[in-house]
Write an enzyme that holds these catalytic residues in place. Structure first.
Site, PDB file in Angstrom:
ATOM      1  N   CYS A   1      43.979  38.948  34.011  1.00 49.12           N
ATOM      2  CA  CYS A   1      44.150  39.512  35.357  1.00 49.12           C
ATOM      3  C   CYS A   1      43.487  40.881  35.497  1.00 49.12           C
ATOM      4  O   CYS A   1      42.857  41.170  36.512  1.00 49.12           O
ATOM      5  CB  CYS A   1      45.631  39.679  35.694  1.00 49.12           C
ATOM      6  SG  CYS A   1      46.691  38.285  35.312  1.00 49.12           S
ATOM      7  N   ASP A   2      43.637  41.725  34.481  1.00 45.54           N
ATOM      8  CA  ASP A   2      43.387  43.150  34.677  1.00 45.54           C
ATOM      9  C   ASP A   2      42.294  43.772  33.815  1.00 45.54           C
ATOM     10  O   ASP A   2      41.998  44.966  33.979  1.00 45.54           O
ATOM     11  CB  ASP A   2      44.687  43.937  34.429  1.00 45.54           C
ATOM     12  CG  ASP A   2      45.782  43.555  35.426  1.00 45.54           C
ATOM     13  OD1 ASP A   2      45.449  43.136  36.539  1.00 45.54           O
ATOM     14  OD2 ASP A   2      46.978  43.667  35.071  1.00 45.54           O
TER      15      ASP A   2
ATOM     16  N   CYS B   1      48.671  41.182  31.245  1.00 46.16           N
ATOM     17  CA  CYS B   1      47.742  40.065  31.442  1.00 46.16           C
ATOM     18  C   CYS B   1      46.300  40.557  31.384  1.00 46.16           C
ATOM     19  O   CYS B   1      45.812  41.186  32.327  1.00 46.16           O
ATOM     20  CB  CYS B   1      48.018  39.392  32.791  1.00 46.16           C
ATOM     21  SG  CYS B   1      46.877  38.054  33.181  1.00 46.16           S
TER      22      CYS B   1
END
Length: 316
Positions: free
Chosen positions: A138-139, A135
């Site tokens: 997300c990261d 993701c």
């Protein structure tokens, strides 16, 4: 054993836990069935930085723990058991689990989620959350000024590679074919980005590192040559983002609930499926963004709409 509930929720990821919280808070008799530990994909995330209101350095497990606590506080039951079969034909929905228990419910919320497809190479599982991610939203921030490799060749892989260039020093797209499957307009755009490089006709054979990702081995599928690519010495680590698709966990509902061609459940903005009294929430449903914040919103909506359905159907 036969058990009766107002609402049965299948799945204890953020969508299922959110639905459980809202359903129990509305004084409905609620049970959440989950075959594994609560949390879904978020339970494997080391740091959660983009969930609104999350405390500094919040981890996936800590966020899940709080969601579970809230469900418990409001009286939602949680049962660790796998669903074996379903019957959604009657007013009361029937769910049988592997342990032999039979649950009858006025409404069902399906929140079984989806799982990212894995490369399947050595080191991938061990270094997930320690350099391997599925993701970018997300990261990506964790890889600011580092080098990252983006695995895949479809629209998502190419689009996410472009997104990663906002953070990473260099992004290398690794694709098993000699041309991308992404839309031409997306390919034209990425080719203009000087931060993006390409490893075509290639697959990741191994991911390695001692507690943190330190390098990968890439194989050329045409020549068979394997190249070792260690992280730059000054960085000490790098990132591998895998975008080769998702598998919605919907096999149990095939032929019963409407799905798109890839297996995601089709539900409207109120989480209603094609069967009255059955709702879908979170990553399991067809949607544009699969994140904790959208999953929890789905769960809340599903529970509120389920309450209204039960009131109109069974108490009118």
């Amino acid at each position: 054993m036969e058990k009766h509930y107002d609402v049965v929720i299948i799945g204890a990821g953020p969508a299922g836990l959110s639905a459980g919280l809202y359903a129990a808070r509305a004084k409905m008799k609620t049970v959440i069935l989950e075959k594994e530990k609560p949390g879904g994909q978020i339970a494997t995330t080391d740091e959660v930085a983009n969930y609104p209101g999350s405390v500094e350095h919040a981890t996936g497990p800590s966020l899940v723990d709080r969601m579970v606590e809230q469900c418990d506080e409001f009286g939602a039951e949680r049962v660790k058991d796998a669903v074996k079969s379903i019957d959604f034909t009657g007013d009361l929905k029937v769910i049988e689990t592997e342990s032999g228990d039979v649950y009858k419910a006025k409404a069902v919320i399906v929140a079984t989620g989806a799982s990212p497809k894995k490369i399947g190479c050595p080191g991938e599982a061990e270094l997930t959350g320690k350099g391997v991610s599925y993701c970018a939203t997300c990261d990506a921030d964790f890889f600011t000024d580092l080098e990252v490799f983006c695995v895949g060749g479809g629209d998502t892989a190419v689009e996410e590679a472009m997104y990663l260039t906002k953070f990473a020093r260099k992004v290398t797209l690794v694709h098993r074919r000699d041309e991308f499957r992404a839309a031409k307009s997306i390919i034209e755009k990425v080719k203009k980005n000087e931060k993006v490089e390409y490893l075509m006709d290639s697959v990741v054979e191994e991911i390695y590192g001692d507690g943190i990702l330190e390098g990968i081995k890439v194989k050329n599928v045409k020549t068979g040559e394997v190249t070792d690519i260690p992280a730059p010495e000054d960085d000490g680590t790098m990132g591998v983002f895998v975008f080769i698709g998702y598998d919605p966990l919907t096999s149990l509902f095939k032929g019963i609930l409407d799905m798109d061609q890839t297996g995601y459940l089709i539900a409207d903005e109120n989480m209603k499926t094609n069967i009255p009294g059955v709702f879908a929430a979170g990553d399991v449903r067809q949607k544009i963004l699969r994140q904790v914040v959208t999953a929890t919103a789905d769960g809340a909506i599903a529970a509120v709409v389920a309450e209204k359905y039960i009131e109109e159907k069974f108490h009118a």
